[in-house]
Design an enzyme around this catalytic site. Structure first.
Site, PDB file in Angstrom:
ATOM      1  N   HIS A 176       0.813  -1.226   0.000  1.00 20.74           N
ATOM      2  CA  HIS A 176       0.000   0.000   0.000  1.00 20.74           C
ATOM      3  C   HIS A 176       0.846   1.276   0.000  1.00 20.74           C
ATOM      4  CE1 HIS A 176       0.520  -0.539   4.409  1.00 20.74           C
ATOM      5  NE2 HIS A 176       0.377   0.777   4.480  1.00 20.74           N
ATOM      6  N   ASP A 177       2.031   1.193   0.559  1.00 18.32           N
ATOM      7  CA  ASP A 177       2.856   2.410   0.654  1.00 18.32           C
ATOM      8  C   ASP A 177       4.096   2.366  -0.244  1.00 18.32           C
ATOM      9  OD1 ASP A 177       1.491   4.207   2.197  1.00 18.32           O
ATOM     10  OD2 ASP A 177       2.275   3.470   4.116  1.00 18.32           O
ATOM     11  N   LYS A 180       5.944   5.404  -1.486  1.00 21.87           N
ATOM     12  CA  LYS A 180       6.779   6.240  -0.601  1.00 21.87           C
ATOM     13  C   LYS A 180       8.263   6.158  -0.971  1.00 21.87           C
ATOM     14  CE  LYS A 180       3.940   6.653   3.529  1.00 21.87           C
ATOM     15  NZ  LYS A 180       3.771   6.221   4.925  1.00 21.87           N
ATOM     16  N   HIS A 205       2.259   9.723  -2.860  1.00 19.31           N
ATOM     17  CA  HIS A 205       2.694   8.327  -2.771  1.00 19.31           C
ATOM     18  C   HIS A 205       1.600   7.358  -3.230  1.00 19.31           C
ATOM     19  CE1 HIS A 205       0.578   8.008   1.177  1.00 19.31           C
ATOM     20  NE2 HIS A 205       0.661   6.691   1.003  1.00 19.31           N
ATOM     21  N   HIS A 229      -5.997   3.783  -0.382  1.00 17.26           N
ATOM     22  CA  HIS A 229      -5.985   3.485   1.060  1.00 17.26           C
ATOM     23  C   HIS A 229      -6.058   4.719   1.955  1.00 17.26           C
ATOM     24  CE1 HIS A 229      -1.621   4.083   0.437  1.00 17.26           C
ATOM     25  NE2 HIS A 229      -1.534   4.305   1.750  1.00 17.26           N
ATOM     26  N   HIS A 230      -5.961   5.922   1.352  1.00 14.30           N
ATOM     27  CA  HIS A 230      -6.159   7.150   2.152  1.00 14.30           C
ATOM     28  C   HIS A 230      -7.475   7.837   1.811  1.00 14.30           C
ATOM     29  CE1 HIS A 230      -2.402   7.203   4.336  1.00 14.30           C
ATOM     30  NE2 HIS A 230      -1.749   6.889   3.215  1.00 14.30           N
ATOM     31  N   ASP A 258      -4.409  -0.231   8.509  1.00 14.63           N
ATOM     32  CA  ASP A 258      -3.231   0.652   8.426  1.00 14.63           C
ATOM     33  C   ASP A 258      -3.287   1.737   9.506  1.00 14.63           C
ATOM     34  OD1 ASP A 258      -0.910   1.829   7.387  1.00 14.63           O
ATOM     35  OD2 ASP A 258      -2.069   3.146   6.047  1.00 14.63           O
TER      36      ASP A 258
HETATM   37 FE   LIG Z   1      -0.046   5.429   2.906  1.00 13.15          FE
END
Ligand SMILES: [Fe+2]
Length: 328
Positions: A176-177, A180, A205, A229-230, A258
């Site tokens: 998911h990240d 980044k 990201h 996811h955000h 998360d």
């Molecule tokens: Fe994230």
């Protein structure tokens, strides 16, 4: 006596009535009567022979008809037998080719399964490389990803999703990240409150993560999770402001897992919250930040001790030499 003989006798013997003026030899009348009788018997025999011959001819003719009919039927049966044999051969041929086609298909399917398994293994290797890169970049990412994955799988199972989806959501959640990797270190590891400009960089990201995951079907769910996811249930999230069920189920689940793990983990800018405080925050976000149904499932998992067990197991695996920061 033959027919020709009797005819000859009739023709050569005069049997006409006697002339009364001609003197008769003694016994001539008797001979004449006998001759008449003989001629009648011969006629009768002749007639009977003719009738028998005619009867025989009729019987013969009838038998010939029956024989011809029988021969015709025999021909038809022979023809039908040949046709039936041909049909049977055709059918056998069709069955044979059908069987060959099925075997070919089974072979192709077996190869497809092998190729699919190879692809899956390659995909999973790709994931581990990406996760390793993210772990190096962000020191908090290692165990955080392990716990998020386990929470996601537990929630998906609780929602009754099939095992294949539970697994797919789990392995996809660890990416998911990944976006980044592009985020500058000074922003990612900042211990201060982020400025608006820095926050704009952070938001990127999600978009970068989706792009990094390419176009392969294997990463389809991972791309959705990376992008969404955000996002928030009430539509106030980022990067697209999607709302409610417009956000993929996988991303809605990851969002809960998360945030809970981020709250209950130590970060450069904060201490770890207790599990109770983290759960309260999650519950407070139901219907606003989070899908209320997923929150209900998550709270139930907490009450059953599942979250605590997952956290302990991940911490134990870290003690075995895996890098990361344990949850509290
Ligand atoms: Fe994230």
């Amino acid at each position: 006596m033959s027919d020709d003989g009797s005819k000859e006798m009739v023709e050569t013997v005069d049997v006409s009535p006697r002339d009364p003026d001609v003197p008769q030899a003694p016994g001539a009348d008797v001979f004449r009567q006998l001759l008449h009788q003989a001629v009648r018997v011969a006629d009768m025999a002749n007639s009977q022979a003719m009738r028998m011959a005619l009867d025989f001819a009729k019987v013969y003719e009838r038998e010939q008809g029956v024989r011809k009919e029988f021969e015709n039927q025999l021909k038809q049966m022979t023809l039908m037998e040949k046709q039936a044999t041909r049909y049977a051969e055709d059918l056998a041929g069709m069955l044979r080719s059908e069987r060959e086609r099925r075997q070919e298909l089974e072979r192709a399917l077996a190869q497809e399964r092998i190729a699919s398994e190879d692809l899956r293994r390659t995909g999973l290797q790709g994931i581990s490389h990406l996760v390793l890169a993210a772990t190096i970049k962000d020191r908090t990412t290692g165990t955080h990803l392990q716990r998020v994955r386990r929470y996601v799988e537990a929630i998906a199972e609780r929602l009754g999703l099939p095992a294949s989806l539970v697994e797919e959501y789990g392995y996809s959640s660890v990416m998911h990240d990944v976006g980044k990797i592009h985020t500058p270190d000074h922003i990612l590891q900042s211990e201060h409150h982020l400025s608006d400009a820095e926050f704009t960089v952070i938001k990127q990201h999600c978009i970068d993560g989706e792009k990094m995951l390419g176009t392969a079907r294997f990463f389809e769910t991972a791309r959705e999770i990376a992008r969404e996811h955000h996002e928030r249930w009430d539509g106030k999230g980022y990067p697209d402001g999607k709302k409610g069920a417009a956000i993929s189920l996988a991303a809605r689940i990851v969002s809960v897992a998360d945030v809970f793990d981020a709250l209950t983990s130590k970060r450069p800018y904060k201490e770890a919250w207790s599990a109770e405080a983290g759960l309260e925050a999650i519950e407070a976000g139901a219907g606003e930040r989070f899908d209320p149904e997923i929150v209900a499932g998550f709270i139930a998992l907490a009450k059953e001790g599942v979250l605590e067990r997952i956290s302990s197991e991940v911490a134990a695996s870290e003690d075995d030499g895996h890098p990361g920061t344990p949850a509290k």
